[in-house]
Structures are given as C-alpha cells and as structure tokens.
Design a protein around this motif. Sequence first.
Motif, PDB file in Angstrom:
ATOM      1  N   LEU A 188       0.746  -1.004  -0.353  1.00 34.84           N
ATOM      2  CA  LEU A 188      -0.074   0.003   0.145  1.00 34.84           C
ATOM      3  C   LEU A 188       0.635   1.199   0.058  1.00 34.84           C
ATOM      4  CD1 LEU A 188      -2.493   1.580   0.468  1.00 34.84           C
ATOM      5  CD2 LEU A 188      -2.677   1.146   2.710  1.00 34.84           C
ATOM      6  N   GLY A 189       2.118   1.241   0.935  1.00 39.36           N
ATOM      7  CA  GLY A 189       2.510   2.027   1.064  1.00 39.36           C
ATOM      8  C   GLY A 189       3.032   2.740  -0.234  1.00 39.36           C
ATOM      9  N   LEU A 190       3.744   1.712  -1.455  1.00 38.05           N
ATOM     10  CA  LEU A 190       4.061   1.809  -2.205  1.00 38.05           C
ATOM     11  C   LEU A 190       4.288   2.187  -3.091  1.00 38.05           C
ATOM     12  CD1 LEU A 190       6.673  -1.733  -2.516  1.00 38.05           C
ATOM     13  CD2 LEU A 190       7.541   1.036  -2.093  1.00 38.05           C
ATOM     14  N   SER A 191       2.800   2.009  -3.287  1.00 37.63           N
ATOM     15  CA  SER A 191       1.755   2.024  -4.503  1.00 37.63           C
ATOM     16  C   SER A 191       1.609   4.159  -4.417  1.00 37.63           C
ATOM     17  CB  SER A 191       0.121   1.456  -4.426  1.00 37.63           C
ATOM     18  OG  SER A 191      -0.311   1.951  -2.872  1.00 37.63           O
ATOM     19  N   LEU A 192       1.735   4.218  -3.219  1.00 34.85           N
ATOM     20  CA  LEU A 192       2.172   5.779  -2.601  1.00 34.85           C
ATOM     21  C   LEU A 192       2.643   6.838  -4.095  1.00 34.85           C
ATOM     22  CD1 LEU A 192       1.488   6.167   0.824  1.00 34.85           C
ATOM     23  CD2 LEU A 192      -0.421   5.971  -0.669  1.00 34.85           C
ATOM     24  N   ILE A 193       4.000   5.724  -4.400  1.00 34.64           N
ATOM     25  CA  ILE A 193       5.007   6.234  -5.607  1.00 34.64           C
ATOM     26  C   ILE A 193       3.911   6.948  -6.350  1.00 34.64           C
ATOM     27  CG2 ILE A 193       6.270   5.866  -7.082  1.00 34.64           C
ATOM     28  CD1 ILE A 193       7.576   3.709  -5.061  1.00 34.64           C
ATOM     29  N   GLY A 194       3.209   6.915  -6.933  1.00 35.25           N
ATOM     30  CA  GLY A 194       2.677   7.640  -7.747  1.00 35.25           C
ATOM     31  C   GLY A 194       1.617   8.763  -7.334  1.00 35.25           C
ATOM     32  N   ALA A 195       2.068   8.867  -5.880  1.00 37.56           N
ATOM     33  CA  ALA A 195       1.283  10.276  -5.868  1.00 37.56           C
ATOM     34  C   ALA A 195       2.419  10.553  -5.422  1.00 37.56           C
ATOM     35  CB  ALA A 195       0.838   9.999  -4.013  1.00 37.56           C
ATOM     36  N   LEU A 196       3.783  10.320  -5.297  1.00 40.74           N
ATOM     37  CA  LEU A 196       4.615  11.127  -4.947  1.00 40.74           C
ATOM     38  C   LEU A 196       5.448  11.296  -6.219  1.00 40.74           C
ATOM     39  CD1 LEU A 196       5.913   9.168  -1.914  1.00 40.74           C
ATOM     40  CD2 LEU A 196       4.696  11.245  -1.347  1.00 40.74           C
ATOM     41  N   SER A 197       5.040  11.238  -7.323  1.00 41.13           N
ATOM     42  CA  SER A 197       6.032  10.994  -8.486  1.00 41.13           C
ATOM     43  C   SER A 197       6.087  11.949  -8.997  1.00 41.13           C
ATOM     44  CB  SER A 197       6.013   9.614  -9.219  1.00 41.13           C
ATOM     45  OG  SER A 197       6.123   8.197  -9.180  1.00 41.13           O
ATOM     46  N   THR A 198       7.337  13.209  -9.300  1.00 41.09           N
ATOM     47  CA  THR A 198       6.651  14.746  -9.883  1.00 41.09           C
ATOM     48  C   THR A 198       6.914  13.566 -11.363  1.00 41.09           C
ATOM     49  OG1 THR A 198       8.096  15.033  -9.243  1.00 41.09           O
ATOM     50  CG2 THR A 198       6.666  16.060  -7.859  1.00 41.09           C
ATOM     51  N   GLY A 199       6.055  13.604 -12.060  1.00 39.69           N
ATOM     52  CA  GLY A 199       6.934  13.849 -13.626  1.00 39.69           C
ATOM     53  C   GLY A 199       6.647  11.747 -13.981  1.00 39.69           C
ATOM     54  N   SER A 200       7.155  11.947 -14.472  1.00 37.43           N
ATOM     55  CA  SER A 200       6.890  10.134 -15.498  1.00 37.43           C
ATOM     56  C   SER A 200       6.662   9.482 -13.998  1.00 37.43           C
ATOM     57  CB  SER A 200       8.728   9.606 -15.544  1.00 37.43           C
ATOM     58  OG  SER A 200       8.262   8.223 -15.766  1.00 37.43           O
ATOM     59  N   LEU A 201       5.606   8.320 -13.853  1.00 36.16           N
ATOM     60  CA  LEU A 201       5.504   7.323 -13.423  1.00 36.16           C
ATOM     61  C   LEU A 201       6.438   6.185 -12.811  1.00 36.16           C
ATOM     62  CD1 LEU A 201       3.586   5.896 -11.122  1.00 36.16           C
ATOM     63  CD2 LEU A 201       2.537   4.962 -12.878  1.00 36.16           C
ATOM     64  N   VAL A 202       6.606   5.349 -14.319  1.00 38.32           N
ATOM     65  CA  VAL A 202       7.460   5.023 -14.700  1.00 38.32           C
ATOM     66  C   VAL A 202       9.388   5.240 -13.828  1.00 38.32           C
ATOM     67  CG1 VAL A 202       8.985   3.796 -15.988  1.00 38.32           C
ATOM     68  CG2 VAL A 202       6.892   4.099 -16.519  1.00 38.32           C
ATOM     69  N   LYS A 203       9.912   6.199 -13.756  1.00 39.65           N
ATOM     70  CA  LYS A 203      10.505   6.974 -12.881  1.00 39.65           C
ATOM     71  C   LYS A 203      10.648   6.692 -11.586  1.00 39.65           C
ATOM     72  CE  LYS A 203      12.555   9.282 -17.415  1.00 39.65           C
ATOM     73  NZ  LYS A 203      12.932  10.549 -17.687  1.00 39.65           N
ATOM     74  N   GLY A 204       9.059   6.787 -11.393  1.00 41.47           N
ATOM     75  CA  GLY A 204       8.607   6.909  -9.937  1.00 41.47           C
ATOM     76  C   GLY A 204       9.559   5.941  -9.512  1.00 41.47           C
ATOM     77  N   LEU A 205       8.707   4.685 -10.415  1.00 35.90           N
ATOM     78  CA  LEU A 205       8.502   2.956  -9.729  1.00 35.90           C
ATOM     79  C   LEU A 205      10.031   2.497  -9.582  1.00 35.90           C
ATOM     80  CD1 LEU A 205       5.347   1.870 -11.746  1.00 35.90           C
ATOM     81  CD2 LEU A 205       5.502   2.564  -8.779  1.00 35.90           C
ATOM     82  N   MET A 206      10.642   2.954 -10.504  1.00 34.95           N
ATOM     83  CA  MET A 206      12.147   3.321 -10.710  1.00 34.95           C
ATOM     84  C   MET A 206      12.545   3.622  -9.281  1.00 34.95           C
ATOM     85  SD  MET A 206      15.038   3.116 -13.811  1.00 34.95           S
ATOM     86  CE  MET A 206      14.532   2.457 -14.562  1.00 34.95           C
ATOM     87  N   GLY A 207      12.788   4.398  -9.187  1.00 35.06           N
ATOM     88  CA  GLY A 207      13.543   5.163  -7.775  1.00 35.06           C
ATOM     89  C   GLY A 207      12.435   4.415  -7.242  1.00 35.06           C
ATOM     90  N   GLY A 208      12.157   3.849  -6.740  1.00 31.27           N
ATOM     91  CA  GLY A 208      11.253   3.048  -5.242  1.00 31.27           C
ATOM     92  C   GLY A 208      11.788   2.140  -5.721  1.00 31.27           C
ATOM     93  N   ALA A 209      12.587   1.092  -6.307  1.00 31.17           N
ATOM     94  CA  ALA A 209      12.698   0.206  -6.664  1.00 31.17           C
ATOM     95  C   ALA A 209      14.568  -0.135  -6.339  1.00 31.17           C
ATOM     96  CB  ALA A 209      12.692  -0.680  -8.836  1.00 31.17           C
ATOM     97  N   ILE A 210      14.786   1.321  -7.045  1.00 28.17           N
ATOM     98  CA  ILE A 210      16.556   1.679  -6.508  1.00 28.17           C
ATOM     99  C   ILE A 210      15.993   1.582  -5.317  1.00 28.17           C
ATOM    100  CG2 ILE A 210      18.521   3.681  -6.643  1.00 28.17           C
ATOM    101  CD1 ILE A 210      16.913   3.787  -9.308  1.00 28.17           C
TER     102      ILE A 210
END
Lengths: 159, 508
Positions: free
Chosen positions: B151-173
């Motif tokens: 649930l917390g990781l799904s917030l990456i969508g909300a926290l990402s400014t710009g590309s969602l894929v890059k936000g998810l990549m940041g989360g994975a890093i």
Amino acid sequence: MNAKNFNTDIIAGLGALGLALVFWFAREPWTPLSARWPNAILVFIFASAAFLLVRAFIRPERGPIFDEGSKLRMLIAAALLILWASLIEHLGFMVTSVLVFYGFWWYVTRAAKKVEGDTSPISLFAYLRAAVVTVLLVGSFHFIFTKYLYVPLPRGILM
Amino acid sequence: MFESVISGLMAVLGWEALLLVLIGTVVGLFVGSVPGLTATMALALLVPFTFTMDPLSAMVLLGAVYVASMYGGAFTAILINTPGTPGAIATSLDGYPMAQQGKAELAILTATVASVVGGVISVIFVLLLAAPLTEIAIRFGPAEYFWVAVLGLSLIGALSTGSLVKGLMGGAIGMLIGTVGVSPLGGESRFLFGTSELQGGVNLIVALIGIFAVPELIRLSATAMRTVSIDYSKGGEKLSHVFWITCGRPFNVIRSSVIGLIVGIIPGAGNNVAGLVAYNEAKRADRDPASFGKGNAQGVVASESSNNAAVAGSVVPLLTLGVPGSPPAAVMLGALMLHGIRPGTALFVETGTLAYGFIFSLGLAALALLIVGVIGGRIICRAVCTVPLGFLVPTIAFMTILGAYSMRNSLVDVFIMVGLGIFAYVVRYFGIHAAPIALGLILGPIAEDGFGMAMLQGTARFGPDQAALALFVNPLSWMLIALTVLTLVWPAIQNRRGRKRMTSGSVE
C-alpha cells in the motif's frame, strides 16, 4: 539563456541498466529465502529500464540537466564533501571540520558576492568573524556529542 | 476506570509534571530538528536521568521528548528540504515549496498547529478506544505487513513528479539499497562488494540524510543563492490565520490524525509510513490534487497531524500488550520495566493513574508544542532565512556529516551518506526524485520480511505449491489489497471525472 534539453529517458534507462547489472553480477549463490526479493527488484529495474529505452526512441521526455547554477561550483561542493569525509580518519573530526567548514564558508561567500554583483573583496573582519564562528560551532557540537551523547568522534592528530 | 482517568489527569496537572513536559518538549524539538539525531537516541540517553524520578514523571519526560522530536523533524524538512526524522518526508513535499514561495514561516506555523491538533485528537481517541484498537493491531500478521508495505509503495504514484515509471524505478532503487547487508530471513550477506563494513546494511537515517540534504547543499553551493524566504510585506504570520488553514478543513486534519493513530498502533509501520499515507489520502480527497507538491498547506497539515498522532498510536500496544510500536516506544518499555512496571492489560487496572497520566501527558506535550513551537519555530525560521549563505551551507554540511557518523559511529556511514547524496543529486535531473527512493528504502525491508514470513507460513499451511495463498486468506489482507487498488486507480478516476466536468462545463 536557453538551456539545452536532453533525452532524459535514454540517460535514466542506461543508468538504471548499468546499476542493475552491477548488482546482478554481485549476486552470490544465496538460498531462495535471501535471493527471491533482490532478484525480483532487479528484474523490475531491468524491465523499467527497457521500457524507458524503448520510449526514448518513440516519445522521449526531454529536459535540461545540471542547469541550476555553476557546474564548477556544483563539482567543488561535491568534492568538498568527499574531502571532508576522507580527512576525518587522518586529521580527526574537530580539525577536519574546522578546516573544511572555513574553506566552504570562504568559497560560498565569494560565490554569493559574485552572483550578487558585489566585486569588493571579503573584509578582514568577515574573515575573523567566520573563524570565530567556525571554531565555536564545531567546538560546541564536538563537546556536546563527545561529552554528553557519548559519540566517540575520531580525534586524529589531536590524540 | 473513570476514577483512574481523573486521577491520571490530576497527576499530570501539577507544576512538576508541567515543567517536565516543557523541558522534554524543548529537548525533543532540538533533537528532531537536527538530521541524524533520533528520538530513540535521545530517549535512550535520557533513561538514566529518570532513575531517581517516580515512574509517572519519568514517562511524562520521555513522552514529551518523543512527541516534540517528531514535530522537530518538520523544521529542516521545510527550511532545507531535509526531513529531520523519517516521519517528516511528506512534510517536505509541500513545506519546502511553500518556503521557496516566501511562506517559510507560514509553513512552520502550519506544521506546528497541525502537530498540536493531531496530537490532541489522537490522545482523545486513545483514551476512548485503546482496547478495540489493540485488538486490530494484534491481528496483523506477516501477510498484512506485506500488504501495508505494498500500500505504501503504491503511493509512489502520488509522490512522483513527472513520469510514473521513473517514480517506480526510484522506489525499486530504494528497495535495492535496502537489501544491502544481512538478509533478514536467510541470514546471508548480500551485495557487500568485497567490504565487510556493508554487513550492517545501509542505515535508513544515514540514507535519508544523504538523499535529501546533500542535493540541497550542492544546489545551494552551485546557485550561491538563497532558496527559502519569508515574505514580510504583510507582517508576520497571524496564528488565527494558521488555525484557519489547519482547522478550516476539519476533515483533512481529523482523517490524517486517525490514519496516523492506526498506522502508529501497527508495530513496525510507525510514523515513517503514517505521514505518507495521510498525505496521499489528503491529495486524493482534495478538489485540486494537482496543487499538492507545489506548496499546498493541506499537505503539511496531513503529514504533520498524522506523524504526531502516530506517537500516541505507538504507545497503545506498548501500554496494553507490552509490545512497542516503534523504536522510541521500545526504549520507553525499557524505562517502564526499569521502574518495576510490567506493561499489559493489568497496567490500566493496577496502575491506572500511571497509564492514563502518561496518555494525558502526551496530549499536554502536544499542547506545549504550541508555545515552544511558535516561539522556537519563528526564531529558527528567521535564522535560516537571514543567516548568510556562507555560513548556512557549511553548517548544513557539518550537521549531515556529524549526524551520519553518530548513527553508528562509523566513517563508512559518512561515505555512504555523501555517495547517496551525490547519486540523488544527479538522478534528480533524469526524473528520479528523492521521495520515491526514500519510500523504497523504508518499505522494502518491511515488504521483504512480511512476504518471506507469509510464504513460510503458507508453505506450512497450504504446501509449497500454494504457499502464496497465505497472502490472501485474512480479511484484513483483503481490506489492504482493496485500499492499494483504490490508491492505484484513483488518479485515473479523478482524471476521468475532471474531463467529464470540463466537457459538461464547455457544453453549458
């Protein structure tokens, strides 16, 4: 001034691919309990890097990079931080912090004056005031951390 | 029970307890506002000083430090984009843009009032609902922890400014960095790259200092220009205006406080997650979600009210079950036991004055923030906004190096902090921002632990082929899955609604 726009998808994709490869080849024959999670993350990074690389050629995101302020000052700030971390072991926390803090103050003050268009040199009073502030600030935190918070800060040449 | 509640209240209204609350609040404020100094560290250092105190006074002092340190994290989050505590990550998302727009003082005061309101609301809920809330908390198993992390990781969508894929990549890093060190389940060392110093893994606070403070520091040096300011053209900020911002939308502050309370009760989740979840809910419920991340004060309200409410939440399992909900609560458990008191359900019956007095003292500490925070907040805010840049930059650098070193008395941590900071500064230009990396760092280990344990349980219960069923058998898991799905699809629903509204508007 027009900043040049770069294809950030291709840079991010290649960077992520490189990072994932470094970690991929650092894996060892772990048990499934230890291996499953990092493997899953690495596969995800590979997949998203591939997505970005494909997108980079179809509909890339473009933007300026390192466009905030001077690139030289940016490099010097990063270098000063690395220098600070590297010297602590040899010179000790107190000596290193006083020296690098003072150097940082001089460099940033000079840069700020330049940005504001002030061409006058830094006054002797400002040098003296900065020296006093540096020693007092570093010394007081050093004292609190070593005496009251029991953090054994490296003593270096003050041994 | 009623007698115990009254006697608890009376016990903390004496001058001695009030003085301890005030001292604890000042100490906590200092601790919270220095990146690298943690509430756990401060409480552990204070415990020996409480030996000679009576148990209630000791708990009042420790509780006040805990409450104020959570709030203190907002100062650096707002002024230098560096959360003083992990709980203040969400505060920086809107607090820092506010400071850049000349509203530094407004952001600090909003954080203060939101912390006070969140603290008070949570104490009221704890007094009324401690027992049933504990019942929910003890139903949390590995599968639920895994879903909380998802649930917390799904917030990456909300926290990402710009590309969602890059936000998810940041989360994975962030999650990948979190795997360095000894595996929590297999016990093997991972990704040491030939250095035994990495055996202990990457410390969360060290990493957070690096990815938030260092990029800001480099940027300040590169631009040689101040980035935050106070707009004095309308005079100082009026408290009544700040109260209106915070309480003018009561639903946001109440919802965020309740989220903070519930997340705080779940052992291990803590206020790190509470602020982010509440922020996401505030953004989702707001009429103008696009304004979040650009200096919307409601983002600061959501984050600060929830992370302070999580403090009261984390003491619920401590007092009722003897299970600490967070590392600082674990130190308080130790303090209670040093005074010969064993927490548990009997605590409320046998030493009701202590149990209820302690809960009331958390409310008093929250109220004390109003005095200490408004005075201290204005002073710190004006100092950061007026101190010459030549002193500000090296002071931040000094605090980050000192904070990183003091986490584990390790120079390797200083190098990790600097390295991650430079990495975060560079990747930001390519669309990978600090907040998703931080989220991955926080939630990755929780998800790995929960997933691994649930799979082990599933293997024992359903056999190795159907082990994954363990992730779906509990109704609490279903609820968390539903919330995750809602979080993921909500932006699309909102977009569709917005388009419809625009279409109908243009037709009219």
